[in-house]
Write a protein that holds these residues in place. Sequence first.
Motif, PDB file in Angstrom:
ATOM      1  N   THR A 162       0.838  -1.193   0.000  1.00  0.00           N
ATOM      2  CA  THR A 162       0.000   0.000   0.000  1.00  0.00           C
ATOM      3  C   THR A 162       0.875   1.245   0.000  1.00  0.00           C
ATOM      4  O   THR A 162       2.109   1.162   0.091  1.00  0.00           O
ATOM      5  N   GLN A 163       0.246   2.393  -0.123  1.00  0.00           N
ATOM      6  CA  GLN A 163       0.928   3.685  -0.083  1.00  0.00           C
ATOM      7  C   GLN A 163       0.069   4.688   0.672  1.00  0.00           C
ATOM      8  O   GLN A 163      -1.159   4.568   0.702  1.00  0.00           O
ATOM      9  N   LEU A 164       0.718   5.681   1.265  1.00  0.00           N
ATOM     10  CA  LEU A 164       0.013   6.796   1.889  1.00  0.00           C
ATOM     11  C   LEU A 164       0.360   8.067   1.128  1.00  0.00           C
ATOM     12  O   LEU A 164       1.532   8.365   0.901  1.00  0.00           O
TER      13      LEU A 164
ATOM     14  N   LYS B 140      -7.141  12.256   2.682  1.00  0.00           N
ATOM     15  CA  LYS B 140      -6.896  10.924   2.136  1.00  0.00           C
ATOM     16  C   LYS B 140      -5.780  10.211   2.897  1.00  0.00           C
ATOM     17  O   LYS B 140      -5.785   8.987   3.031  1.00  0.00           O
ATOM     18  N   ARG B 141      -4.840  10.987   3.403  1.00  0.00           N
ATOM     19  CA  ARG B 141      -3.774  10.384   4.212  1.00  0.00           C
ATOM     20  C   ARG B 141      -4.352   9.796   5.506  1.00  0.00           C
ATOM     21  O   ARG B 141      -4.017   8.669   5.889  1.00  0.00           O
ATOM     22  N   LYS B 142      -5.232  10.554   6.164  1.00  0.00           N
ATOM     23  CA  LYS B 142      -5.883  10.059   7.374  1.00  0.00           C
ATOM     24  C   LYS B 142      -6.730   8.829   7.071  1.00  0.00           C
ATOM     25  O   LYS B 142      -6.754   7.859   7.833  1.00  0.00           O
ATOM     26  N   GLU B 143      -7.416   8.876   5.943  1.00  0.00           N
ATOM     27  CA  GLU B 143      -8.229   7.730   5.529  1.00  0.00           C
ATOM     28  C   GLU B 143      -7.342   6.504   5.300  1.00  0.00           C
ATOM     29  O   GLU B 143      -7.705   5.385   5.666  1.00  0.00           O
ATOM     30  N   GLY B 144      -6.170   6.730   4.715  1.00  0.00           N
ATOM     31  CA  GLY B 144      -5.234   5.634   4.483  1.00  0.00           C
ATOM     32  C   GLY B 144      -4.721   5.028   5.776  1.00  0.00           C
ATOM     33  O   GLY B 144      -4.560   3.807   5.888  1.00  0.00           O
ATOM     34  N   LEU B 145      -4.476   5.883   6.774  1.00  0.00           N
ATOM     35  CA  LEU B 145      -4.024   5.393   8.077  1.00  0.00           C
ATOM     36  C   LEU B 145      -5.117   4.557   8.751  1.00  0.00           C
ATOM     37  O   LEU B 145      -4.837   3.521   9.371  1.00  0.00           O
ATOM     38  N   GLU B 146      -6.358   5.006   8.615  1.00  0.00           N
ATOM     39  CA  GLU B 146      -7.481   4.238   9.167  1.00  0.00           C
ATOM     40  C   GLU B 146      -7.625   2.904   8.433  1.00  0.00           C
ATOM     41  O   GLU B 146      -7.976   1.881   9.032  1.00  0.00           O
ATOM     42  N   MET B 147      -7.343   2.923   7.151  1.00  0.00           N
ATOM     43  CA  MET B 147      -7.422   1.720   6.329  1.00  0.00           C
ATOM     44  C   MET B 147      -6.440   0.645   6.818  1.00  0.00           C
ATOM     45  O   MET B 147      -6.741  -0.547   6.799  1.00  0.00           O
ATOM     46  N   LEU B 148      -5.270   1.092   7.282  1.00  0.00           N
ATOM     47  CA  LEU B 148      -4.263   0.153   7.764  1.00  0.00           C
ATOM     48  C   LEU B 148      -4.785  -0.675   8.941  1.00  0.00           C
ATOM     49  O   LEU B 148      -4.442  -1.847   9.091  1.00  0.00           O
ATOM     50  N   GLU B 149      -5.635  -0.057   9.756  1.00  0.00           N
ATOM     51  CA  GLU B 149      -6.186  -0.761  10.914  1.00  0.00           C
ATOM     52  C   GLU B 149      -7.215  -1.812  10.527  1.00  0.00           C
ATOM     53  O   GLU B 149      -7.563  -2.671  11.332  1.00  0.00           O
TER      54      GLU B 149
ATOM     55  N   ASP C  86       0.009 -10.475  -2.732  1.00  0.00           N
ATOM     56  CA  ASP C  86      -1.371 -10.923  -2.918  1.00  0.00           C
ATOM     57  C   ASP C  86      -2.303  -9.792  -3.313  1.00  0.00           C
ATOM     58  O   ASP C  86      -3.303 -10.032  -3.998  1.00  0.00           O
ATOM     59  N   CYS C  87      -1.993  -8.576  -2.853  1.00  0.00           N
ATOM     60  CA  CYS C  87      -2.859  -7.463  -3.223  1.00  0.00           C
ATOM     61  C   CYS C  87      -2.145  -6.124  -3.070  1.00  0.00           C
ATOM     62  O   CYS C  87      -1.130  -6.006  -2.362  1.00  0.00           O
ATOM     63  N   TYR C  88      -2.691  -5.143  -3.764  1.00  0.00           N
ATOM     64  CA  TYR C  88      -2.207  -3.767  -3.705  1.00  0.00           C
ATOM     65  C   TYR C  88      -3.402  -2.878  -3.447  1.00  0.00           C
ATOM     66  O   TYR C  88      -4.453  -3.012  -4.093  1.00  0.00           O
ATOM     67  N   ILE C  89      -3.264  -1.958  -2.494  1.00  0.00           N
ATOM     68  CA  ILE C  89      -4.355  -1.067  -2.107  1.00  0.00           C
ATOM     69  C   ILE C  89      -3.824   0.356  -2.028  1.00  0.00           C
ATOM     70  O   ILE C  89      -2.788   0.602  -1.400  1.00  0.00           O
ATOM     71  N   ASN C  90      -4.528   1.275  -2.663  1.00  0.00           N
ATOM     72  CA  ASN C  90      -4.142   2.691  -2.593  1.00  0.00           C
ATOM     73  C   ASN C  90      -5.406   3.528  -2.735  1.00  0.00           C
ATOM     74  O   ASN C  90      -6.113   3.423  -3.750  1.00  0.00           O
ATOM     75  N   ASN C  91      -5.703   4.337  -1.737  1.00  0.00           N
ATOM     76  CA  ASN C  91      -6.947   5.105  -1.752  1.00  0.00           C
ATOM     77  C   ASN C  91      -6.834   6.443  -2.466  1.00  0.00           C
ATOM     78  O   ASN C  91      -7.830   7.158  -2.611  1.00  0.00           O
ATOM     79  N   TRP C  92      -5.635   6.806  -2.969  1.00  0.00           N
ATOM     80  CA  TRP C  92      -5.481   8.112  -3.614  1.00  0.00           C
ATOM     81  C   TRP C  92      -4.281   8.077  -4.558  1.00  0.00           C
ATOM     82  O   TRP C  92      -3.149   8.281  -4.164  1.00  0.00           O
TER      83      TRP C  92
END
Length: 324
Positions: A222-224, A231-240, A267-273
Amino acid sequence: MLEERLSRDNGKGWEILENLARQSVLAGGISAIRYYEEAVALAEGANPSTMADHDATFSLIKSLENELRNLSSDYNFDYKYFGEEFEKLETGKISDSEKKAIEDVLKRLSSVDDKISKKYSDFCSRYDENNICILFDPLDGTNAFRLELPLFSSAVAFFIGDRPRIGAIYNISENIIYSASLRGNESKANVWNITKDKHLDLKKEREKRLKRRGNQPIQISTQLTRSNEDKRKEGLEMLEKMPSKSTVYMLNGGQYSMSQVSRGSLDCYINNWTYSWDVSPGEVLVNAIGGKVTDMDKKAIDYTAKRIGVIAAGKEEIYTKLNF
Protein backbone atom coordinates in the motif's frame (compact mmCIF):
# COMPACT_ATOMS: atom_id res chain seq x y z
CA MET A 1 -15.54 -2.97 -34.03
CA LEU A 2 -11.80 -2.65 -33.50
CA GLU A 3 -11.67 -5.61 -31.12
CA GLU A 4 -13.03 -7.89 -33.84
CA ARG A 5 -10.59 -6.57 -36.44
CA LEU A 6 -7.64 -7.15 -34.12
CA SER A 7 -8.81 -10.72 -33.52
CA ARG A 8 -8.58 -11.73 -37.18
CA ASP A 9 -5.79 -14.04 -38.33
CA ASN A 10 -5.56 -15.70 -34.90
CA GLY A 11 -5.32 -12.40 -33.05
CA LYS A 12 -2.45 -11.00 -35.09
CA GLY A 13 -3.43 -7.40 -34.33
CA TRP A 14 -3.47 -8.06 -30.59
CA GLU A 15 -0.05 -9.67 -30.77
CA ILE A 16 1.41 -6.70 -32.65
CA LEU A 17 -0.02 -4.21 -30.15
CA GLU A 18 1.18 -6.16 -27.12
CA ASN A 19 4.64 -6.34 -28.65
CA LEU A 20 4.55 -2.58 -29.25
CA ALA A 21 3.58 -2.03 -25.62
CA ARG A 22 6.60 -4.07 -24.48
CA GLN A 23 8.85 -2.25 -26.91
CA SER A 24 7.68 1.16 -25.66
CA VAL A 25 8.23 0.53 -21.93
CA LEU A 26 11.66 -0.89 -22.67
CA ALA A 27 12.54 2.28 -24.59
CA GLY A 28 11.19 4.48 -21.79
CA GLY A 29 12.96 2.51 -19.08
CA ILE A 30 16.31 2.55 -20.85
CA SER A 31 16.08 6.32 -21.25
CA ALA A 32 15.18 6.77 -17.58
CA ILE A 33 17.96 4.58 -16.20
CA ARG A 34 20.56 6.83 -17.82
CA TYR A 35 19.81 9.37 -15.08
CA TYR A 36 19.75 6.89 -12.18
CA GLU A 37 22.39 7.59 -9.52
CA GLU A 38 23.16 10.73 -11.55
CA ALA A 39 24.90 8.66 -14.21
CA VAL A 40 24.48 11.54 -16.68
CA ALA A 41 26.06 14.93 -16.03
CA LEU A 42 23.27 17.53 -15.74
CA ALA A 43 23.11 21.28 -15.83
CA GLU A 44 23.28 22.93 -12.41
CA GLY A 45 19.95 22.75 -10.61
CA ALA A 46 18.50 20.09 -12.93
CA ASN A 47 16.52 17.29 -11.28
CA PRO A 48 17.60 13.80 -12.44
CA SER A 49 14.14 12.26 -11.98
CA THR A 50 12.50 15.11 -13.90
CA MET A 51 14.95 14.80 -16.76
CA ALA A 52 14.50 11.02 -16.72
CA ASP A 53 10.71 11.47 -16.96
CA HIS A 54 11.00 13.83 -19.92
CA ASP A 55 13.49 11.78 -21.90
CA ALA A 56 11.57 8.57 -21.20
CA THR A 57 8.36 10.24 -22.42
CA PHE A 58 10.04 11.11 -25.71
CA SER A 59 11.55 7.65 -26.15
CA LEU A 60 8.33 5.81 -25.31
CA ILE A 61 6.29 7.71 -27.91
CA LYS A 62 8.96 7.58 -30.60
CA SER A 63 9.29 3.82 -30.17
CA LEU A 64 5.57 3.44 -30.93
CA GLU A 65 4.88 6.01 -33.56
CA ASN A 66 5.99 4.66 -36.94
CA GLU A 67 4.53 1.21 -36.51
CA LEU A 68 1.40 2.50 -34.80
CA ARG A 69 0.62 4.85 -37.70
CA ASN A 70 0.93 1.97 -40.15
CA LEU A 71 -1.13 -0.29 -37.93
CA SER A 72 -3.87 2.32 -37.54
CA SER A 73 -4.20 2.37 -41.31
CA ASP A 74 -4.24 -1.42 -41.60
CA TYR A 75 -6.85 -1.88 -38.86
CA ASN A 76 -8.75 1.39 -39.36
CA PHE A 77 -8.47 3.11 -35.97
CA ASP A 78 -7.42 6.48 -34.59
CA TYR A 79 -5.25 6.90 -31.48
CA LYS A 80 -4.11 9.44 -28.88
CA TYR A 81 -1.31 9.64 -26.31
CA PHE A 82 -1.40 11.11 -22.82
CA GLY A 83 1.35 11.43 -20.23
CA GLU A 84 1.13 13.58 -17.11
CA GLU A 85 4.12 15.70 -18.17
CA PHE A 86 2.07 17.30 -20.97
CA GLU A 87 -0.69 18.55 -18.67
CA LYS A 88 1.82 20.31 -16.43
CA LEU A 89 2.14 22.99 -19.09
CA GLU A 90 -1.58 23.71 -18.80
CA THR A 91 -1.56 24.01 -15.01
CA GLY A 92 1.49 26.27 -14.90
CA LYS A 93 2.52 24.75 -11.55
CA ILE A 94 6.07 24.01 -12.65
CA SER A 95 9.41 25.75 -12.61
CA ASP A 96 10.70 27.64 -15.61
CA SER A 97 13.38 24.99 -16.19
CA GLU A 98 10.83 22.17 -16.18
CA LYS A 99 8.54 24.12 -18.48
CA LYS A 100 11.40 24.56 -20.91
CA ALA A 101 12.23 20.84 -20.72
CA ILE A 102 8.63 19.81 -21.49
CA GLU A 103 8.41 22.30 -24.34
CA ASP A 104 11.62 20.80 -25.72
CA VAL A 105 10.09 17.30 -25.61
CA LEU A 106 7.00 18.54 -27.46
CA LYS A 107 9.20 20.26 -30.03
CA ARG A 108 11.05 17.00 -30.61
CA LEU A 109 7.66 15.31 -30.99
CA SER A 110 6.22 17.99 -33.28
CA SER A 111 5.60 15.44 -36.05
CA VAL A 112 3.06 13.67 -33.80
CA ASP A 113 1.57 16.77 -32.18
CA ASP A 114 -1.87 15.89 -33.56
CA LYS A 115 -1.77 12.62 -31.62
CA ILE A 116 -0.85 14.08 -28.21
CA SER A 117 -3.53 15.15 -25.72
CA LYS A 118 -2.35 18.04 -23.54
CA LYS A 119 -5.25 17.62 -21.09
CA TYR A 120 -6.48 14.43 -19.46
CA SER A 121 -10.10 15.46 -20.07
CA ASP A 122 -9.40 15.70 -23.81
CA PHE A 123 -7.73 12.29 -23.73
CA CYS A 124 -10.76 10.72 -22.00
CA SER A 125 -13.14 12.28 -24.53
CA ARG A 126 -11.50 10.07 -27.16
CA TYR A 127 -12.48 6.80 -25.44
CA ASP A 128 -14.26 4.87 -28.17
CA GLU A 129 -14.62 1.25 -29.28
CA ASN A 130 -12.85 2.15 -32.54
CA ASN A 131 -10.01 4.18 -31.02
CA ILE A 132 -6.90 3.31 -29.04
CA CYS A 133 -6.00 5.70 -26.22
CA ILE A 134 -2.47 5.25 -24.91
CA LEU A 135 -1.97 6.22 -21.28
CA PHE A 136 1.56 5.98 -19.98
CA ASP A 137 3.85 6.68 -17.07
CA PRO A 138 7.46 6.46 -18.25
CA LEU A 139 8.83 6.66 -14.70
CA ASP A 140 6.55 5.42 -11.94
CA GLY A 141 8.12 5.52 -8.49
CA THR A 142 9.96 8.83 -8.80
CA ASN A 143 10.59 9.11 -5.05
CA ALA A 144 12.32 5.74 -5.08
CA PHE A 145 14.28 6.90 -8.13
CA ARG A 146 15.40 10.06 -6.32
CA LEU A 147 16.42 8.05 -3.26
CA GLU A 148 18.31 5.60 -5.50
CA LEU A 149 16.06 2.73 -4.46
CA PRO A 150 15.57 0.41 -7.47
CA LEU A 151 11.77 0.15 -7.20
CA PHE A 152 10.64 2.10 -10.24
CA SER A 153 9.03 1.16 -13.52
CA SER A 154 8.05 2.31 -16.98
CA ALA A 155 4.45 1.47 -17.90
CA VAL A 156 1.83 1.85 -20.62
CA ALA A 157 -1.83 0.95 -21.13
CA PHE A 158 -3.74 0.78 -24.40
CA PHE A 159 -7.45 1.57 -23.96
CA ILE A 160 -10.14 0.37 -26.33
CA GLY A 161 -13.33 2.07 -25.30
CA ASP A 162 -13.05 3.22 -21.70
CA ARG A 163 -11.19 0.14 -20.42
CA PRO A 164 -7.47 -0.70 -20.51
CA ARG A 165 -7.09 -3.76 -22.73
CA ILE A 166 -3.32 -4.05 -23.16
CA GLY A 167 -0.76 -3.30 -20.45
CA ALA A 168 2.99 -3.53 -20.07
CA ILE A 169 5.25 -2.77 -17.11
CA TYR A 170 9.04 -2.75 -17.26
CA ASN A 171 10.54 -3.24 -13.81
CA ILE A 172 13.94 -1.80 -14.50
CA SER A 173 15.83 -3.26 -11.54
CA GLU A 174 14.62 -6.78 -12.41
CA ASN A 175 15.14 -6.19 -16.15
CA ILE A 176 11.80 -7.90 -16.66
CA ILE A 177 8.76 -6.80 -18.67
CA TYR A 178 5.29 -7.99 -17.65
CA SER A 179 2.62 -7.66 -20.34
CA ALA A 180 -0.94 -8.80 -20.90
CA SER A 181 -3.97 -8.32 -23.12
CA LEU A 182 -7.69 -8.75 -22.50
CA ARG A 183 -9.26 -9.95 -25.74
CA GLY A 184 -12.96 -10.31 -25.08
CA ASN A 185 -13.37 -13.67 -23.36
CA GLU A 186 -9.69 -14.52 -23.76
CA SER A 187 -6.66 -13.17 -21.94
CA LYS A 188 -2.93 -13.61 -22.41
CA ALA A 189 -0.15 -12.70 -20.00
CA ASN A 190 3.57 -12.80 -20.62
CA VAL A 191 6.77 -12.24 -18.68
CA TRP A 192 9.92 -11.38 -20.61
CA ASN A 193 13.14 -11.89 -18.71
CA ILE A 194 15.41 -9.69 -20.80
CA THR A 195 18.65 -10.78 -19.13
CA LYS A 196 17.94 -14.45 -19.90
CA ASP A 197 16.11 -13.61 -23.15
CA LYS A 198 13.18 -15.80 -22.13
CA HIS A 199 9.48 -15.27 -22.79
CA LEU A 200 7.32 -17.19 -20.33
CA ASP A 201 3.62 -17.60 -19.61
CA LEU A 202 2.92 -15.29 -16.66
CA LYS A 203 0.01 -17.40 -15.40
CA LYS A 204 2.15 -20.53 -15.21
CA GLU A 205 5.05 -18.68 -13.60
CA ARG A 206 2.66 -17.23 -11.04
CA GLU A 207 1.37 -20.68 -10.07
CA LYS A 208 4.93 -21.92 -9.57
CA ARG A 209 5.72 -18.95 -7.33
CA LEU A 210 2.57 -19.38 -5.25
CA LYS A 211 3.42 -23.03 -4.74
CA ARG A 212 6.92 -22.10 -3.53
CA ARG A 213 5.45 -19.53 -1.13
CA GLY A 214 3.31 -22.13 0.57
CA ASN A 215 1.03 -21.06 3.40
CA GLN A 216 2.24 -17.51 3.98
CA PRO A 217 0.17 -14.67 5.46
CA ILE A 218 -1.54 -12.36 2.96
CA GLN A 219 1.12 -10.11 1.44
CA ILE A 220 -0.19 -6.56 0.94
CA SER A 221 1.39 -3.48 -0.60
CA THR A 222 0.00 0.00 0.00
CA GLN A 223 0.93 3.69 -0.08
CA LEU A 224 0.01 6.80 1.89
CA THR A 225 -0.43 10.02 -0.05
CA ARG A 226 1.51 13.14 0.86
CA SER A 227 -0.64 15.52 -1.20
CA ASN A 228 -4.06 15.20 0.47
CA GLU A 229 -4.33 15.23 4.26
CA ASP A 230 -7.88 13.81 4.36
CA LYS A 231 -6.90 10.92 2.14
CA ARG A 232 -3.77 10.38 4.21
CA LYS A 233 -5.88 10.06 7.37
CA GLU A 234 -8.23 7.73 5.53
CA GLY A 235 -5.23 5.63 4.48
CA LEU A 236 -4.02 5.39 8.08
CA GLU A 237 -7.48 4.24 9.17
CA MET A 238 -7.42 1.72 6.33
CA LEU A 239 -4.26 0.15 7.76
CA GLU A 240 -6.19 -0.76 10.91
CA LYS A 241 -8.73 -2.67 8.82
CA MET A 242 -6.24 -4.91 7.04
CA PRO A 243 -6.87 -8.67 7.42
CA SER A 244 -5.52 -9.92 10.74
CA LYS A 245 -3.20 -12.48 9.17
CA SER A 246 -1.37 -10.24 6.75
CA THR A 247 1.98 -8.58 6.17
CA VAL A 248 1.81 -4.98 4.94
CA TYR A 249 4.54 -3.24 2.95
CA MET A 250 4.79 0.45 2.07
CA LEU A 251 6.13 0.50 -1.48
CA ASN A 252 6.47 3.66 -3.55
CA GLY A 253 5.29 2.75 -7.03
CA GLY A 254 1.89 1.36 -7.93
CA GLN A 255 3.07 -0.22 -11.17
CA TYR A 256 5.81 -2.13 -9.37
CA SER A 257 3.33 -3.37 -6.75
CA MET A 258 0.72 -4.46 -9.29
CA SER A 259 3.32 -6.34 -11.32
CA GLN A 260 4.26 -8.21 -8.13
CA VAL A 261 0.60 -9.07 -7.57
CA SER A 262 0.41 -10.45 -11.10
CA ARG A 263 3.52 -12.61 -10.60
CA GLY A 264 2.37 -13.93 -7.21
CA SER A 265 4.96 -12.29 -4.94
CA LEU A 266 2.28 -10.03 -3.45
CA ASP A 267 -1.37 -10.92 -2.92
CA CYS A 268 -2.86 -7.46 -3.22
CA TYR A 269 -2.21 -3.77 -3.70
CA ILE A 270 -4.35 -1.07 -2.11
CA ASN A 271 -4.14 2.69 -2.59
CA ASN A 272 -6.95 5.10 -1.75
CA TRP A 273 -5.48 8.11 -3.61
CA THR A 274 -3.48 7.67 -6.78
CA TYR A 275 -3.53 8.51 -10.48
CA SER A 276 -5.23 6.60 -13.30
CA TRP A 277 -1.92 6.17 -15.17
CA ASP A 278 -0.42 4.54 -12.07
CA VAL A 279 -3.06 1.79 -12.16
CA SER A 280 -4.32 1.06 -15.69
CA PRO A 281 -1.38 -1.07 -16.99
CA GLY A 282 -1.41 -3.10 -13.77
CA GLU A 283 -5.17 -3.61 -13.98
CA VAL A 284 -4.69 -5.41 -17.29
CA LEU A 285 -2.03 -7.69 -15.77
CA VAL A 286 -4.01 -8.56 -12.65
CA ASN A 287 -7.23 -9.20 -14.57
CA ALA A 288 -5.38 -11.32 -17.11
CA ILE A 289 -4.07 -13.72 -14.45
CA GLY A 290 -7.56 -14.16 -12.98
CA GLY A 291 -7.42 -11.50 -10.27
CA LYS A 292 -9.78 -8.65 -9.52
CA VAL A 293 -9.31 -4.86 -9.67
CA THR A 294 -11.81 -2.23 -8.50
CA ASP A 295 -11.95 1.19 -6.91
CA MET A 296 -12.24 1.59 -3.13
CA ASP A 297 -16.04 1.26 -3.36
CA LYS A 298 -15.57 -2.11 -5.08
CA LYS A 299 -16.87 -0.77 -8.40
CA ALA A 300 -15.17 -0.72 -11.78
CA ILE A 301 -12.56 2.04 -11.89
CA ASP A 302 -13.80 5.17 -13.65
CA TYR A 303 -10.94 6.11 -15.97
CA THR A 304 -12.48 9.47 -16.84
CA ALA A 305 -11.33 10.48 -13.35
CA LYS A 306 -7.70 11.45 -12.99
CA ARG A 307 -7.55 10.70 -9.25
CA ILE A 308 -8.77 7.26 -8.21
CA GLY A 309 -8.48 4.59 -5.55
CA VAL A 310 -7.65 0.96 -6.24
CA ILE A 311 -7.96 -2.50 -4.73
CA ALA A 312 -6.10 -5.11 -6.78
CA ALA A 313 -6.03 -8.73 -5.64
CA GLY A 314 -4.55 -11.75 -7.34
CA LYS A 315 -7.39 -14.01 -6.22
CA GLU A 316 -11.10 -13.51 -5.60
CA GLU A 317 -10.82 -15.17 -2.18
CA ILE A 318 -8.23 -12.55 -1.15
CA TYR A 319 -10.33 -9.71 -2.56
CA THR A 320 -13.36 -10.68 -0.46
CA LYS A 321 -11.29 -10.26 2.72
CA LEU A 322 -10.53 -6.62 1.92
CA ASN A 323 -13.23 -4.42 3.42
CA PHE A 324 -12.60 -0.73 3.94
